[in-house]
Design an enzyme around this catalytic site. Structure first.
Site, PDB file in Angstrom:
ATOM      1  N   LYS A  77     -18.375 -19.005   0.632  1.00  0.00           N
ATOM      2  CA  LYS A  77     -19.820 -18.935   0.849  1.00  0.00           C
ATOM      3  C   LYS A  77     -20.572 -18.088  -0.175  1.00  0.00           C
ATOM      4  O   LYS A  77     -20.155 -16.987  -0.505  1.00  0.00           O
ATOM      5  CB  LYS A  77     -20.096 -18.378   2.252  1.00  0.00           C
ATOM      6  CG  LYS A  77     -19.624 -19.305   3.370  1.00  0.00           C
ATOM      7  CD  LYS A  77     -20.056 -18.792   4.732  1.00  0.00           C
ATOM      8  CE  LYS A  77     -19.784 -19.832   5.799  1.00  0.00           C
ATOM      9  NZ  LYS A  77     -20.271 -19.377   7.127  1.00  0.00           N
TER      10      LYS A  77
ATOM     11  N   GLY B  21      -9.201  -9.845  -0.801  1.00  0.00           N
ATOM     12  CA  GLY B  21      -8.083 -10.383  -0.011  1.00  0.00           C
ATOM     13  C   GLY B  21      -7.578 -11.739  -0.446  1.00  0.00           C
ATOM     14  O   GLY B  21      -6.411 -11.914  -0.777  1.00  0.00           O
TER      15      GLY B  21
ATOM     16  N   ARG C  28       0.824  -1.217   0.000  1.00  0.00           N
ATOM     17  CA  ARG C  28       0.000   0.000   0.000  1.00  0.00           C
ATOM     18  C   ARG C  28       0.856   1.264   0.000  1.00  0.00           C
ATOM     19  O   ARG C  28       0.437   2.299  -0.534  1.00  0.00           O
ATOM     20  CB  ARG C  28      -0.962  -0.004   1.189  1.00  0.00           C
ATOM     21  CG  ARG C  28      -2.160  -0.924   0.961  1.00  0.00           C
ATOM     22  CD  ARG C  28      -3.145  -0.922   2.100  1.00  0.00           C
ATOM     23  NE  ARG C  28      -4.369  -1.627   1.716  1.00  0.00           N
ATOM     24  CZ  ARG C  28      -5.297  -2.029   2.572  1.00  0.00           C
ATOM     25  NH1 ARG C  28      -5.147  -1.786   3.864  1.00  0.00           N
ATOM     26  NH2 ARG C  28      -6.374  -2.655   2.139  1.00  0.00           N
TER      27      ARG C  28
ATOM     28  N   GLY D  89     -13.057  -4.582   0.730  1.00  0.00           N
ATOM     29  CA  GLY D  89     -14.467  -4.195   0.780  1.00  0.00           C
ATOM     30  C   GLY D  89     -14.874  -3.261  -0.342  1.00  0.00           C
ATOM     31  O   GLY D  89     -15.945  -3.416  -0.938  1.00  0.00           O
TER      32      GLY D  89
END
Length: 398
Positions: A198, A356, A37, A379
């Site tokens: 999921k 991620g 980053r 996100g």
């Protein structure tokens, strides 16, 4: 990049430039363990300083919940930033008030300053107008170079853009360009690979993608839920959300109505234990025993996905095919990732990936730098491909 204000239109000389960056870095004690980053924000910092502006960096770190917590100070990040930048970086013990004001005043044009964690103040996450005003007192311009935090309407990610002339930094610009090309106005055929554990965590994502892409390849534990619901096969003791069978069938129906092809495994790699090197076998999807679990897609499935990619122009990837952390159940993820990278290298495919697990999986396959663009934003990347508007991005529109 159309629709957003960029540094191309900013007069930076002699200006105090508040740059929102993401310095919420992985640490081991006081040592930064991954400077990805930091490297992403270097072009923006250098542009500000090379043009004679003061680069005043603001960021959150951890979750101090509006209280000063020395364990979540940004101070330990400064040496790593200075090392990557190749020049000294100053630090202020607060991001607002007299301490910040004095540090900004002492900074020479072309200098770099990191202000303390914005989340030490409750006004940051509340996007409180008084806190926004206090932050803005230290800047003439605002630059947002933190796409990873753009899904949050906080003072430093969204509020400042309404009180100072606001621009997208170069890292933010690159991210918006890549995502715009991948899903905004992509070149068809468009293929999406969505994996992970999921279905429940990716319902919005799947619902948006079936209306945007030509083929949706489903892998990982998610594929088991779709196989059980739509192919009427037993998945043994595999990870599977049987309670979402109706939802899976509904997504397949929506895809069919939108002309999107859903691609599921035709063969799988199964084992009785979830561990590296476990005894395993490859079988058709109809022959999984009750005491076996699906841990990867098989060779026929890999060949089918690679053939689809051969005919594609754009790829959006989020999530691995199998339990890629465990050898040999990383085979499908590695094989498809490398094929996508080869097509990208040959100029045949625009490949954009993010999230991620996805970044870790592509790095594991050795192709993290060979995709057209790999987003480190978790996100925010997911919300973008779910079709949601991001407050930090919307605030930068022309």
């Amino acid at each position: 990049m159309t629709g957003f204000r960029t540094l191309d239109g900013a007069d930076l000389g002699g200006k105090r430039v508040l740059v929102r960056v993401d310095l919420n870095l992985p640490m081991d004690g006081d040592r930064v363990t991954d400077a990805t980053r930091i490297r992403a924000i270097l072009p923006t910092i250098r542009e500000v300083t090379d043009k004679g502006g003061k680069a005043i960096l603001i960021s959150h770190f951890g979750r101090p919940k509006g209280k000063h917590d020395p364990r979540q100070s940004l101070k330990p990040v400064v040496p790593a930033l200075a090392g990557e930048l190749g020049k000294p970086v100053a630090f202020a013990d607060d991001c607002v008030g007299d301490v910040a004001k004095a540090a900004v005043a002492a900074l020479a044009p072309g200098g770099v300053l990191v202000l303390e964690n914005t989340r030490f103040h409750p006004g940051e996450e509340l996007n409180d107008a008084a806190f926004v005003k206090a932050l803005a007192e230290n800047g003439d311009l605002y630059v947002n170079d933190a796409f990873s935090t753009a899904h949050r309407a906080h003072a430093s990610t969204e509020g400042l853009a309404h009180v100072l002339p606001a621009y997208a930094g170069r890292s933010m610009q690159a991210e918006l360009d890549a995502l715009g090309h991948a899903l905004g106005a992509p070149e068809h055929p468009v293929v999406a690979v969505v994996g992970g554990a999921k279905v429940s965590s990716k319902l919005d994502l799947l619902g948006n993608l079936v209306t945007k892409v030509d083929a949706l390849v489903i892998g990982g534990g998610m594929a088991n839920t779709f196989l059980a619901a739509t192919e009427d096969v037993s998945v043994g003791k595999s990870l599977c959300e049987h309670d979402l069978a109706d939802t899976a069938r509904e997504i397949v129906a929506r895809a069919k109505a939108a002309g999107c092809r859903i691609v599921l495994p035709v063969d799988v790699v199964v084992a009785k234990e979830f561990k590296a090197g476990a005894e395993h076998r490859t079988t058709g999807i109809s022959h999984v025993a009750d005491d076996e679990m699906i841990l990867d897609a098989g060779p026929k499935s890999i060949a089918a996905v690679n053939a689809i990619l051969d005919g594609a122009r754009t790829l959006v990837w989020n999530g691995p095919f199998g339990a890629f952390e465990l050898t040999p159940f990383d085979a499908a993820t590695v094989a498809v990732a490398r094929h996508a990278a080869d097509l990208t290298d040959a100029g045949k495919l625009l490949s954009v990936a993010g999230g991620g697990d996805t970044v870790a999986a592509l790095n594991h396959a050795g192709v993290g730098t060979r995709f057209s663009y790999v987003s480190t934003a978790g996100g925010a990347f997911l919300e973008w491909i779910e079709g949601k508007s991001l407050p930090g991005v919307e605030a930068l529109r022309n």
